[in-house]
Design an enzyme around this catalytic site. Structure first.
Site, mmCIF file in Angstrom:
data_model
loop_
_atom_site.group_PDB
_atom_site.id
_atom_site.type_symbol
_atom_site.label_atom_id
_atom_site.label_comp_id
_atom_site.label_asym_id
_atom_site.label_seq_id
_atom_site.Cartn_x
_atom_site.Cartn_y
_atom_site.Cartn_z
ATOM 1 N N ARG A 68 56.860 87.988 30.128
ATOM 2 C CA ARG A 68 57.860 88.802 29.142
ATOM 3 C C ARG A 68 57.351 89.968 28.545
ATOM 4 N NH1 ARG A 68 59.030 83.968 29.560
ATOM 5 N NH2 ARG A 68 56.857 83.425 29.823
ATOM 6 N N THR A 69 56.206 89.882 27.983
ATOM 7 C CA THR A 69 55.500 91.130 27.323
ATOM 8 C C THR A 69 55.566 92.455 28.048
ATOM 9 O OG1 THR A 69 54.072 89.578 26.140
ATOM 10 C CG2 THR A 69 53.666 92.095 26.037
ATOM 11 N N LYS A 97 35.939 97.701 40.998
ATOM 12 C CA LYS A 97 34.763 98.590 41.162
ATOM 13 C C LYS A 97 33.684 98.494 40.460
ATOM 14 C CE LYS A 97 37.666 101.920 44.321
ATOM 15 N NZ LYS A 97 38.328 103.120 43.929
ATOM 16 N N ARG A 118 46.819 94.640 27.736
ATOM 17 C CA ARG A 118 46.361 93.147 27.543
ATOM 18 C C ARG A 118 45.242 92.739 28.104
ATOM 19 N NH1 ARG A 118 50.555 88.239 28.463
ATOM 20 N NH2 ARG A 118 50.945 88.823 26.232
ATOM 21 N N HIS A 146 48.170 89.530 18.674
ATOM 22 C CA HIS A 146 49.361 89.672 19.513
ATOM 23 C C HIS A 146 50.359 90.654 18.498
ATOM 24 C CE1 HIS A 146 52.101 89.997 22.881
ATOM 25 N NE2 HIS A 146 52.120 88.682 23.181
HETATM 26 C C1 NCD Z 1 51.756 84.564 24.949
HETATM 27 C C2 NCD Z 1 50.576 85.207 25.185
HETATM 28 O O1 NCD Z 1 50.282 85.748 26.218
HETATM 29 O O2 NCD Z 1 49.776 85.146 24.174
HETATM 30 N N1 NCD Z 1 52.891 84.923 25.798
HETATM 31 C C3 NCD Z 1 53.680 86.054 25.616
HETATM 32 O O3 NCD Z 1 53.134 87.184 25.329
HETATM 33 N N2 NCD Z 1 54.834 85.707 25.243
HETATM 34 C C4 NCD Z 1 51.998 83.192 24.741
HETATM 35 C C5 NCD Z 1 51.264 82.338 25.819
HETATM 36 O O4 NCD Z 1 50.808 82.824 26.891
HETATM 37 O O5 NCD Z 1 51.107 81.121 25.575
#
Ligand code: NCD
Length: 319
Positions: A68-69, A97, A118, A146
Site C-alpha cells: 500500500r505505502t 555492495k 522505508r 509512520h
Molecule cells: C504497516 C507498516 O508497514 O507499518 N503497513 C502499512 O504501511 N500499511 C503495517 C504493517 O505492516 O503491519
C-alpha cells in the site's frame, strides 16, 4: 472550489521540510493537511485532478516490504502530474555492495525532488534527512514512526465517525512493535481522545510513551490485556503482530496463535457501533466474516491513503 485552498509557504506546515514523525506536527497542522486531503478527494471523486507537480520527481527507497505505502505514494505522485523512480527490493541496489544509507541518499537527492524512504532501522529516516538535499518522507523506520499512515488514519476517523475528538479508541495487539499504533496514538492524543492500549504483557507500549501521552496531552490512557476492554470503544485499531521485529520465531508464533480476533461475535457484543480499522495487511486478527459490515472500514481506509498522500506531496513541494 476543490483544490483552490492555496497555501502560502508561511502557513504551510510541510513546505520544503521533511516529514519524519507525527510529533513534529501540531493539531492545527494536522487539520490543515486533512483539509487539503479533503480537497484532493473531491477532485478525485469528480475525476478532475489538477497537476501542480508536473516535472517533479519522487524517489521511493524501500528497504522493507510494502504494498500500500509504496503504490499509493506512486499513484499519488502520478495523479499530481509528477514522475516516479525508485526501488522496492534493496537487494537489487548498491546497498548489497555495502553502500551506506547516507551515501545512497546523498546521490539520490541529485535525481529527485523528494525522497520517500522505508527502512528497518529506527531513526533511519532522520539519518536520511541529514544527508539529503531534498525533503524526505518517513514511510516507516523499524518500530519507530509512520506519520503518513497516521494522517490517513485520522482522515479515516473523520470520514467514518464524523469527528476527530472525544472518542474512545482501542489500540490492540503488538503495541511494542507496531509503528502505526505509535504514530496514530500521538495524533489521537493531540485531539483529546481517550486511548485504551490492549495487548499481551510482553508486547505493551513502553511506559515512557504512555506517560507522555497522558501528561503532555492530558488524555485518559488505560492499558489492558483483555479484548473485552474494547467493547465500549468508538474506534478499534488492530494491526498484525509484527513478525519481522521478533528475534525469537517461537515467541512470535506464541503471540500469533493466541491473538485477539475481531469477529462477528465481538461486533454483536460491542456497545458503541465501533469502526474497525487496520493499516493492513491483516493476518488472522480480523475475521473475513465481518468484511461486508459497514463498520469494517479497513479497505476504505487504504483508499484514503491516496488523497492524503496527494495532499502531503503537494504541500511539501508546492506553495
Ligand atoms: C504497516 C507498516 O508497514 O507499518 N503497513 C502499512 O504501511 N500499511 C503495517 C504493517 O505492516 O503491519
Amino acid at each position: 472550489m476543490p483544490g483552490s485552498q492555496e497555501h502560502d509557504g508561511a502557513n504551510n506546515p510541510l513546505f520544503g521540510k521533511s516529514l519524519l514523525s507525527i510529533r513534529q506536527l501540531s493539531r492545527s497542522d494536522i487539520e490543515r493537511i486533512l483539509g487539503e486531503a479533503e480537497s484532493m478527494k473531491l477532485m478525485l471523486d469528480d475525476g478532475k485532478v489538477e497537476q501542480p507537480l508536473r516535472n517533479r520527481i519522487m524517489a521511493t527507497l524501500f528497504f522493507e516490504p510494502s504494498t500500500r505505502t509504496r503504490l499509493s505514494f506512486e499513484s499519488s505522485m502520478q495523479r499530481l502530474g509528477g514522475g516516479v523512480i525508485g526501488f522496492a527490493d534493496a537487494n537489487t541496489t548498491s546497498s548489497v555492495k555495502g553502500e551506506s544509507l547516507a551515501d545512497t541518499v546523498e546521490v539520490v537527492s541529485n535525481y529527485a525532488d523528494i525522497i520517500v524512504i522505508r527502512h528497518p532501522k529506527i531513526g533511519s529516516a532522520d539519518e536520511a534527512a541529514m544527508h539529503s538535499r531534498v525533503p524526505v518522507v518517513n514511510a516507516g523506520d523499524g518500530a519507530g514512526q509512520h506519520p503518513t499512515q497516521a494522517l490517513y488514519d485520522m482522515f479515516t476517523v473523520k470520514a467514518e465517525k464524523g469527528r476527530l475528538e472525544k472518542l474512545n479508541v482501542a489500540l490492540v495487539g503488538d503495541l511494542k512493535n507496531a509503528r502505526t499504533i505509535r504514530s496514530f496514538a500521538y495524533a489521537l492524543a493531540m485531539f483529546g481522545n481517550n486511548l485504551t492500549f490492549i495487548g499481551p504483557r510482553q508486547l505493551q507500549m513502553p511506559g515512557e510513551v504512555l506517560r507522555e501521552l497522558s501528561e503532555r496531552y492530558g488524555i485518559g490512557v488505560e492499558t489492558s490485556e483483555s479484548l473485552d476492554d474494547a467493547l465500549d470503544a468508538d474506534v478499534v485499531y488492530i494491526p498484525r503482530i509484527q513478525k519481522e521485529r521478533f528475534a525469537d520465531v517461537e515467541e512470535y508464533k506464541r503471540h500469533a496463535s493466541n491473538f485477539y480476533t475481531i469477529d462477528k461475535k465481538f461486533m454483536d457484543r460491542a456497545t458503541r457501533d465501533p469502526i474497525i480499522m487496520s493499516p493492513l495487511p491483516r493476518l488472522g486478527e480480523i475475521s473475513t466474516e465481518i468484511d461486508g459490515m459497514k463498520n469494517a472500514v479497513y479497505f476504505r481506509q487504504a483508499g484514503y491513503g491516496v488523497p492524503v498522500r496527494m495532499a502531503i506531496l503537494k504541500m511539501m513541494l508546492a506553495r
